[in-house]
Scaffold this motif. Structure first.
Motif, mmCIF file in Angstrom:
data_model
loop_
_atom_site.group_PDB
_atom_site.id
_atom_site.type_symbol
_atom_site.label_atom_id
_atom_site.label_comp_id
_atom_site.label_asym_id
_atom_site.label_seq_id
_atom_site.Cartn_x
_atom_site.Cartn_y
_atom_site.Cartn_z
ATOM 1 N N PHE A 102 0.860 -1.175 0.163
ATOM 2 C CA PHE A 102 -0.093 0.217 -0.050
ATOM 3 C C PHE A 102 0.885 1.269 0.133
ATOM 4 N N HIS A 105 -0.135 3.644 -2.600
ATOM 5 C CA HIS A 105 -1.384 4.237 -2.765
ATOM 6 C C HIS A 105 -1.616 5.648 -3.177
ATOM 7 N N TRP A 114 -10.010 6.432 6.272
ATOM 8 C CA TRP A 114 -9.886 5.406 5.451
ATOM 9 C C TRP A 114 -10.721 4.025 5.748
ATOM 10 N N ALA A 130 -2.112 4.443 3.719
ATOM 11 C CA ALA A 130 -2.793 3.372 3.620
ATOM 12 C C ALA A 130 -2.392 2.216 4.342
ATOM 13 N N ILE A 149 -8.306 -0.906 0.376
ATOM 14 C CA ILE A 149 -8.313 0.119 1.302
ATOM 15 C C ILE A 149 -8.685 1.201 0.292
ATOM 16 N N TYR A 151 -9.579 5.791 0.509
ATOM 17 C CA TYR A 151 -9.645 7.115 1.205
ATOM 18 C C TYR A 151 -10.906 7.660 0.942
#
Length: 163
Positions: A102, A105, A114, A130, A149, A151
Motif C-alpha cells: 500500500f 496508494h 480510510w 494506506a 483500502i 480513502y
C-alpha cells in the motif's frame, strides 16, 4: 465414585451434493454457506435463512466469474476437479498471505478517514497512509484477508458519524 459410560452412535456426514453442479463429492471438499439475512438485506429477504453447499470447483468458478477472486480459469462450465483448484491455490495473486503493497496508494499523505475492507471485516480508521490504515485495522481484529483500502476524505461522509 466411579463413572459409568454408555455407548452412543453418532452420524457423521460422508458425502454431499453440490447445489450448483448437482454432483456428489466427498465431504472434505464441501464449502458450506449458512446465513440468515438481517436488516441490511432487501425487505423480502429479511430473516430468510439459506444453506448452500458447493464443491470447491464451483466456488472457484463463481468467484472468478464474479471477479471476487482472480485466477486463470478459462472455462467456467467444465469441471477440471483438483487441477483447477490446485492451480488457483498456487496462484500467488489470488491467495497470498502477504498483504498488498500500500506504499504506492495514490492518496498516501492525505490525513483523513480510510475504509479498510477484508473478507470478513471492515474498519474505518483515521490516518494519513494506506499501510498505516491497514495496520490499525489489523490491531483491532488480527486477521484480514484480500484487503482493499479506500480513502474517504478528511471528513466522514454525511451518512456516517462517530458514535
Amino acid at each position: 465414585m466411579p463413572i459409568h459410560y454408555k455407548t452412543v452412535s453418532v452420524k457423521e456426514p460422508d458425502k454431499f451434493t453440490c447445489d450448483k453442479c448437482s454432483k456428489i463429492y466427498e465431504m472434505h471438499t464441501c464449502v458450506r454457506i449458512k446465513h440468515t439475512f438481517g436488516y441490511d438485506a432487501p425487505p423480502e429477504w429479511d430473516m430468510k435463512a439459506i444453506d448452500i453447499s458447493l464443491c470447491e470447483t464451483c466456488l472457484i468458478d463463481i468467484g472468478t466469474f464474479m471477479k471476487i477472486i482472480q485466477g486463470q480459469a478459462n472455462d467456467h462450465s467444465e469441471h477440471k476437479g483438483s487441477e483447477r483448484l490446485s492451480h488457483a491455490l498456487e496462484c500467488a495473486s489470488s491467495f497470498s498471505d502477504e498483504p498488498p503493497n500500500f506504499d504506492s496508494h495514490p492518496d498516501n499523505g492525505k490525513y483523513g478517514f480510510w475504509k479498510v475492507v477484508g473478507m470478513r471485516h471492515q474498519a474505518l480508521v483515521q490516518t494519513d497512509h494506506a499501510q498505516k490504515a491497514r495496520e490499525l485495522a489489523v490491531n483491532i481484529v488480527n486477521d484480514w484477508e484480500l484487503c482493499s483500502i479506500e480513502y474517504l476524505g478528511p471528513h466522514l461522509p454525511k451518512l456516517m458519524s462517530i458514535v
